[in-house]
Design a protein around this motif. Structure first.
Motif, PDB file in Angstrom:
ATOM      1  N   LYS A 172       0.847  -1.196   0.000  1.00 56.45           N
ATOM      2  CA  LYS A 172       0.000   0.000   0.000  1.00 56.45           C
ATOM      3  C   LYS A 172       0.883   1.246   0.000  1.00 56.45           C
ATOM      4  CE  LYS A 172      -3.863  -2.155   2.238  1.00 56.45           C
ATOM      5  NZ  LYS A 172      -4.987  -1.980   3.106  1.00 56.45           N
ATOM      6  N   LEU A 218       0.894   5.458  -0.348  1.00 51.51           N
ATOM      7  CA  LEU A 218       0.160   6.705  -0.345  1.00 51.51           C
ATOM      8  C   LEU A 218       0.942   7.703  -1.187  1.00 51.51           C
ATOM      9  CD1 LEU A 218      -2.237   8.382   0.724  1.00 51.51           C
ATOM     10  CD2 LEU A 218      -0.722   9.114   2.600  1.00 51.51           C
ATOM     11  N   GLN A 229      -1.631   5.607 -10.427  1.00 52.48           N
ATOM     12  CA  GLN A 229      -2.576   4.765  -9.696  1.00 52.48           C
ATOM     13  C   GLN A 229      -3.298   3.817 -10.652  1.00 52.48           C
ATOM     14  OE1 GLN A 229      -6.010   6.954  -8.212  1.00 52.48           O
ATOM     15  NE2 GLN A 229      -5.938   5.785  -6.288  1.00 52.48           N
ATOM     16  N   ASN A 258      -0.211  -5.815  -7.585  1.00 53.17           N
ATOM     17  CA  ASN A 258       0.283  -6.027  -6.222  1.00 53.17           C
ATOM     18  C   ASN A 258       0.661  -4.727  -5.504  1.00 53.17           C
ATOM     19  OD1 ASN A 258       2.514  -5.637  -7.913  1.00 53.17           O
ATOM     20  ND2 ASN A 258       3.847  -6.852  -6.599  1.00 53.17           N
ATOM     21  N   ILE A 259       0.480  -3.585  -6.181  1.00 56.05           N
ATOM     22  CA  ILE A 259       0.782  -2.285  -5.573  1.00 56.05           C
ATOM     23  C   ILE A 259      -0.479  -1.433  -5.632  1.00 56.05           C
ATOM     24  CG2 ILE A 259       2.187  -0.198  -5.659  1.00 56.05           C
ATOM     25  CD1 ILE A 259       4.402  -1.880  -6.952  1.00 56.05           C
ATOM     26  N   GLU A 260      -1.035  -1.171  -4.453  1.00 50.90           N
ATOM     27  CA  GLU A 260      -2.247  -0.350  -4.344  1.00 50.90           C
ATOM     28  C   GLU A 260      -1.827   1.075  -4.007  1.00 50.90           C
ATOM     29  OE1 GLU A 260      -5.736   0.222  -1.066  1.00 50.90           O
ATOM     30  OE2 GLU A 260      -5.073  -1.828  -1.468  1.00 50.90           O
ATOM     31  N   ILE A 261      -2.197   1.995  -4.877  1.00 50.24           N
ATOM     32  CA  ILE A 261      -1.825   3.397  -4.665  1.00 50.24           C
ATOM     33  C   ILE A 261      -3.073   4.204  -4.338  1.00 50.24           C
ATOM     34  CG2 ILE A 261      -0.870   5.474  -5.737  1.00 50.24           C
ATOM     35  CD1 ILE A 261       0.947   3.652  -7.370  1.00 50.24           C
ATOM     36  N   SER A 262      -3.002   4.930  -3.221  1.00 52.69           N
ATOM     37  CA  SER A 262      -4.035   5.897  -2.851  1.00 52.69           C
ATOM     38  C   SER A 262      -3.441   7.278  -3.046  1.00 52.69           C
ATOM     39  CB  SER A 262      -4.443   5.726  -1.392  1.00 52.69           C
ATOM     40  OG  SER A 262      -4.948   4.441  -1.168  1.00 52.69           O
ATOM     41  N   ARG A 272      -1.462   3.856   7.590  1.00 49.47           N
ATOM     42  CA  ARG A 272      -1.937   2.643   6.909  1.00 49.47           C
ATOM     43  C   ARG A 272      -1.072   2.250   5.713  1.00 49.47           C
ATOM     44  NH1 ARG A 272      -6.929   5.338   7.575  1.00 49.47           N
ATOM     45  NH2 ARG A 272      -6.828   6.017   5.399  1.00 49.47           N
ATOM     46  N   SER A 273      -0.204   3.137   5.269  1.00 48.56           N
ATOM     47  CA  SER A 273       0.593   2.862   4.069  1.00 48.56           C
ATOM     48  C   SER A 273       1.908   2.168   4.412  1.00 48.56           C
ATOM     49  CB  SER A 273       0.871   4.159   3.316  1.00 48.56           C
ATOM     50  OG  SER A 273       1.798   4.954   4.029  1.00 48.56           O
ATOM     51  N   ASP A 274       2.424   1.445   3.417  1.00 49.69           N
ATOM     52  CA  ASP A 274       3.748   0.833   3.549  1.00 49.69           C
ATOM     53  C   ASP A 274       4.839   1.800   3.136  1.00 49.69           C
ATOM     54  OD1 ASP A 274       2.894  -1.861   4.321  1.00 49.69           O
ATOM     55  OD2 ASP A 274       2.051  -1.957   2.302  1.00 49.69           O
TER      56      ASP A 274
END
Length: 180
Positions: free
Chosen positions: A2, A4, A24, A30-34, A67-69
């Motif tokens: 994750k 951000l 995004q 496998n990489i979720e971008i907010s 919450r982000s990595d």
């Protein structure tokens, strides 16, 4: 993973925000971008306001970071420096622990802005011991509309650059998590 992605611009039609939204949309599964594009909504930092409960917008920003990595920061240059909104957002993080060990990398949408990038590198290396100096991508997207930016990002050349950048950041985040 994750990530951000923080836009340092307060503009509605920001090149940096459009670039982050394009990334995004093309990021590997496998990489979720907010994308956080609300630096302009944060109140002006004051230590007097650092009491609980924090202002709602600030708490939401801090929670998103927690919450982000890892973080991507993309910002325009204003008068050869960091835009006030982005610097204000960073100031809100200084007293907390959320950013101290957070992996951070820069992304840039312009062929210029080196003075701002130098300042931002100094600030981010001060607030995080995991600032990734070597993970950096510069794209030439100035003067493009958001739809044009998405099209530019979807070209094979830019897509491969973005994928390599995101892979490097994900590996850095995983290595940092394992060493913690």
């Amino acid at each position: 993973m994750k990530i951000l992605a923080i836009s340092g611009s307060a503009r509605i039609n920001s090149t940096n925000t459009a670039m982050l939204r394009a990334i995004q949309s093309i990021a590997p599964a496998n990489i979720e971008i907010s994308v956080f594009d609300r630096v302009g909504e944060l109140p002006v930092f004051s230590p007097d306001l650092e009491i609980l409960p924090l202002p709602r917008q600030v708490q939401g920003f801090i929670d998103a970071i927690a919450r982000s990595d890892g973080l991507i920061v993309a910002s325009p240059e204003y008068v050869r420096s960091i835009p006030a909104g982005l610097k204000n957002a960073i100031d809100w993080l200084v007293s907390g622990a959320e950013i101290v060990h957070k992996p951070i990398a820069l992304l840039h949408a312009s062929h210029r802005g080196d003075d701002m990038l130098a300042n931002l590198r100094t600030v981010l290396a001060t607030v995080s011991d995991r600032f990734a100096v070597d993970i950096f991508l510069r794209l030439h997207l100035m003067k493009m509309e958001p739809a044009e930016i998405l099209g530019a990002m979807e070209t094979p050349e830019n897509r491969s650059k973005v994928e390599a950048y995101l892979r490097a950041l994900a590996l850095f985040c995983m290595a940092e998590r394992e060493s913690a």
